[in-house]
Design a protein around this motif. Sequence first.
Motif, PDB file in Angstrom:
ATOM      1  N   PRO A   7       0.801  -1.237   0.000  1.00  0.00           N
ATOM      2  CA  PRO A   7       0.000   0.000   0.000  1.00  0.00           C
ATOM      3  C   PRO A   7       0.826   1.276   0.000  1.00  0.00           C
ATOM      4  O   PRO A   7       0.378   2.304  -0.510  1.00  0.00           O
ATOM      5  N   LEU A  10       1.480   1.972  -3.474  1.00  0.00           N
ATOM      6  CA  LEU A  10       0.253   2.364  -4.172  1.00  0.00           C
ATOM      7  C   LEU A  10      -0.082   3.837  -3.977  1.00  0.00           C
ATOM      8  O   LEU A  10      -0.862   4.403  -4.741  1.00  0.00           O
ATOM      9  N   MET A  41       0.258   5.482   6.572  1.00  0.00           N
ATOM     10  CA  MET A  41      -0.166   4.320   5.796  1.00  0.00           C
ATOM     11  C   MET A  41       0.460   3.043   6.324  1.00  0.00           C
ATOM     12  O   MET A  41      -0.186   1.988   6.360  1.00  0.00           O
ATOM     13  N   SER A  45      -1.528  -0.331   7.471  1.00  0.00           N
ATOM     14  CA  SER A  45      -1.210  -1.575   6.767  1.00  0.00           C
ATOM     15  C   SER A  45      -0.708  -2.654   7.728  1.00  0.00           C
ATOM     16  O   SER A  45      -1.116  -3.824   7.646  1.00  0.00           O
ATOM     17  N   TRP A 165      -3.085   8.740  -6.794  1.00  0.00           N
ATOM     18  CA  TRP A 165      -3.412   7.317  -6.923  1.00  0.00           C
ATOM     19  C   TRP A 165      -3.037   6.754  -8.299  1.00  0.00           C
ATOM     20  O   TRP A 165      -2.644   5.594  -8.419  1.00  0.00           O
ATOM     21  N   ASN A 172       3.023   0.279  -9.543  1.00  0.00           N
ATOM     22  CA  ASN A 172       2.849  -1.131  -9.188  1.00  0.00           C
ATOM     23  C   ASN A 172       2.545  -1.986 -10.412  1.00  0.00           C
ATOM     24  O   ASN A 172       2.947  -3.147 -10.468  1.00  0.00           O
TER      25      ASN A 172
END
Length: 369
Positions: A7, A10, A41, A45, A165, A172
């Motif tokens: 993440p 991301l 984050m 996560s 985003w 990725n």
Amino acid sequence: MQYTALPIGLLGFRSYSIREIAAERKQISYAMEILSLQFSMAIVSICLSFIVAYIIFKTNMLLFLAILLGYLIVFARAFDLEFFFVSQKDLAFPTIAKIIGQVFYVVGVVLFIKKPNDFVVLVLLASLSPIIGDIIQLRRYIKNHSTFRLKINFSQLWSTFKKTWMLGISQNLEGFLGTIPQLLLPIMLGTYALGIYVGGMKVYSILMLFYVTFFYALAPYLVQLNKKPMEKQKKYHLLIFLLMFSASSAIGIFLYMFGEPLIVLLMGKSFGESVIVFKAISITMIPLIPIMMLLGNILIYSGHEKYYLIGLIVDGIVILITAPLFISHFGVEGAVYSLALAMLITILVLSYYYFKINNIVVPGIIDAK
């Protein structure tokens, strides 16, 4: 543990922060905001991952302990300041910092890894290696800019993510799409075919590290080039294109001619069957990949990452369609032909968008002037 770090990638903050700091739309202190958001984050996560890991591995406490130690890598990724130094046109320092961490890892492996149960120590060493690099980078940042403030801010995390985003998904996708043939080969042809393919890809993977590093170092220059007149931008882009295509084509021809002794030298005679795969890579993928990366970086660092994402989506669709067909018809080489065809089509798509944006003015770039 690796999925736990996903993440953070991301979020797409690394490329976004390079673009914003290099263009001087953000202050140098913005680097601390990025670290704070990535740290936020990482907390989310890891908390979710901890629950899943405990449910799956609670009966194997040794493995569970290794996963807990591995979470240090997630924090290391969150606190990596390489993007800041790159935005300041200084790739050498973070590279040296990471090499110091890797030397620590290698020495630790030689000294302490002796038996199978030492894999827990191995995970600890692998986790401390990037952390050492982070500490060296943070120390220099604090010394030069006298600031280190870290805060958890989930509302700002979401707000920034809405801007980045597409960058995160693109980054990725870059890593995932190339693995599709590796997933299909053992299913369609068996693991032996996968071994032949992976053997042929080894040198290409090493070359990719060079390309990634080169374009990472080039990023702030591409950002600042956006301030120049469009005609001057085109001249510089054309110059980089000609240099990269000429160099990569020459490398591809060289590797095609000397592929067999190179494979045998690096991997041994048992990988002789990988030569034909390596030669296919040399004359198809190696000349194309820097062109695709150049176009992608130009789009990203001029504020048009959505077009790069569209190109990668096309890339993925072509691979998904052609890989099974080509593998069934050409065997292991078909995987290479599938990737090469996808690259070629993606280059055409990205080229279309490159010419399209020559007539588009990006508001953010106007603000930076």
